[in-house]
Design a protein around this motif. Structure first.
Motif, PDB file in Angstrom:
ATOM      1  N   THR A 234       0.857  -1.178   0.000  1.00 26.70           N
ATOM      2  CA  THR A 234       0.000   0.000   0.000  1.00 26.70           C
ATOM      3  C   THR A 234       0.897   1.234   0.000  1.00 26.70           C
ATOM      4  OG1 THR A 234      -1.801  -1.104   1.192  1.00 26.70           O
ATOM      5  CG2 THR A 234      -1.729   1.303   1.294  1.00 26.70           C
ATOM      6  N   ASP A 256      -1.804   4.324  -3.991  1.00 31.16           N
ATOM      7  CA  ASP A 256      -3.108   4.102  -3.363  1.00 31.16           C
ATOM      8  C   ASP A 256      -3.671   5.383  -2.767  1.00 31.16           C
ATOM      9  OD1 ASP A 256      -3.542   1.116  -3.554  1.00 31.16           O
ATOM     10  OD2 ASP A 256      -1.578   1.141  -2.594  1.00 31.16           O
ATOM     11  N   LEU A 290      -7.479  -3.200  -3.937  1.00 33.43           N
ATOM     12  CA  LEU A 290      -7.578  -1.997  -3.118  1.00 33.43           C
ATOM     13  C   LEU A 290      -7.348  -2.351  -1.652  1.00 33.43           C
ATOM     14  CD1 LEU A 290     -10.738  -0.304  -4.700  1.00 33.43           C
ATOM     15  CD2 LEU A 290      -8.334   0.163  -5.184  1.00 33.43           C
TER      16      LEU A 290
END
Length: 468
Positions: A234, A256, A290
């Protein structure tokens, strides 16, 4: 030929060559390209609409007229705060009065403002929040991540308190581990060097890669896309200086999250920021799922719960930005000002602005290297992938004076008092050194010209001689 127009012709002096080369990229391809209002935008204010087609230095003199900056002061500290264009100030004032007259409320997700801003930043409205500032955005990102005890955030030793503080809270509250990469400084690095440093520091416990780009201390633009590709982590970027300076497409960066300021280089109203949240999977930019993320500051998150899982494809499953934007009664005036500031940038052209401000910064760095030597630079100069419009260097004739905090502060103060030039200093750790340097940092923006760069260099050279 007027004095202003004569500045467009190259001369055979060293300074003339640098000036012509440093802004060549900024001016290339501008001739004959008129300003155009984006589809659906509000009509341009008369002053902005009156800008002539780009044709070199005279064009940027007209851009300078869009701002109300005090002409008696040369303000080169946009990295701390920008100055809104006149039309933005007028917009904020007008809407403030309309709100007061009509006692209007704004319980809104400001979808129209987010749509205009998102278009300029290369993302979708469901991924963009108008926050209060970079620190606000960083706090919302870190608080919303699904981090647990033992999870590791890999960051750097050159971070701003806006990122360091929410990371410290995550450490103390949740047992998150903070690990820092020591960043080299100066002109001897290449983008691959920074990627290698981060790559070596990643462990099986590393969940988040968090870094500033550019670093506010030295103006080093860390290679965002290359770092975003490391090991499927991330990625969180403190991009305080990106909006309004760089013409980045947020999707193409592959990150992200990115938190930035709308009041620095973007020159929006004070107390405004930009928060990007990747909300769909576009494999060509970032194929990773995600990350777990919660909109922890919201008054519109569904109280009954039941949001669908986050998207695993190119279409969002819900508007994550809406939940973070809708937090009670907002300011219609400030949001209108942000929209207007973005419209001004889109009319001028974000790539055009990036080329120009980086061209000025490149010219400044070359003049610094010519006067003080390249070793005085803490900002990269020769690898364009690491360059931005922040320039950090040691201005002292006696190079050891840069470690004297009081002398550095006096230098900045005297530059303002004696020369009418506003800059700032900074400090940071240097690998292998027990003392921190206190160099100066200069911001070159779209309301500056080549002669402003020359003026600040000449003034600093003279002042450094007086203080030697």
């Amino acid at each position: 030929m007027s004095r202003r127009d004569s500045k467009l012709a190259p001369d055979l002096s060293r300074r003339g060559f640098l000036r012509f080369a440093g802004t060549g990229a900024a001016l290339a391809g501008l001739s004959g390209v008129a300003l155009a209002s984006p589809v659906g935008a509000a009509p341009a204010a008369p002053l902005a609409a009156a800008l002539p087609p780009p044709s070199g230095g005279s064009y940027w003199r007209e851009v300078e007229r869009l701002f109300m900056l005090d002409k008696k002061v040369l303000f080169m500290n946009v990295g701390t705060v920008g100055s809104p264009p006149i039309e933005v100030v007028d917009t904020v004032d007008r809407v403030h009065r309309e709100v007061a007259i009509g006692a209007l409320s704004a319980y809104s997700d400001f979808a129209d403002v987010r749509a205009v801003a998102a278009r300029g930043y290369g993302c979708d409205p469901d991924e963009l929040v108008i926050s209060h500032n970079t620190s606000d955005g960083m706090s919302k990102i870190i608080a919303g991540l699904g981090l647990r005890a033992g999870d590791e955030i890999l960051t750097t030793n050159h971070e701003h308190p806006g990122g360091n503080v929410p990371m410290a809270i995550a450490r103390d509250r949740h047992g998150v581990v903070l690990k820092r990469v020591e960043l080299p400084v100066g002109n001897d690095q290449r983008a691959e060097d920074y990627v290698a440093l981060f790559g070596k520091a990643i462990t099986a416990k590393t969940k988040v890669l968090l870094f500033s780009a550019p670093t506010y201390k030295t103006g080093t633009m860390l290679p965002i896309p290359k770092l975003a590709q490391l090991h499927g982590l991330t990625t969180v970027v403190d991009g305080a200086h990106i909006p309004g300076m760089m013409a980045y497409d947020f999707h193409e960066l592959g990150v992200d999250f990115l938190a930035g300021s709308a009041a620095k280089w973007q020159c929006g109203p004070g107390g405004t920021g930009v928060l990007y949240i990747r909300n769909k999977v576009l494999p060509q930019y970032n194929p990773n799922p995600l990350p777990e993320f919660w909109p922890v500051v919201s008054s519109s998150y569904p109280e009954a719960g039941g949001l669908p899982p986050r998207s695993s494809g190119p279409v969002e499953s819900y508007d994550i930005a809406e939940y973070l934007q809708s937090i009670g009664n907002g300011s219609m005036a400030i949001m209108a000002g942000v929209r207007n500031a973005c419209e001004v940038w889109d009319r001028i052209g974000r790539q055009r602005i990036q080329d120009y401000v980086l061209g000025l910064s490149g010219y400044l760095k070359e003049l610094v290297a010519e006067r003080w030597g390249a070793q005085a630079l803490y900002s990269p100069k020769d690898d364009p992938r690491l360059a931005c419009a922040l320039t950090c260097f040691n201005p002292f004739r006696n190079s050891q004076d840069v470690y004297d905090k009081d002398k550095s502060g006096a230098f900045v103060a005297r530059l303002k008092e004696q020369y009418g030039i506003v800059i700032r200093n900074t400090d940071f750790p240097v690998i292998g050194m027990t003392r921190h340097p206190y160099p100066v940092r200069i911001s070159t923006h779209l309301f500056h010209q080549n002669d402003d760069v020359e003026r600040v260099v000449d003034a600093m050279w003279e002042l450094s001689g007086a203080m030697a």
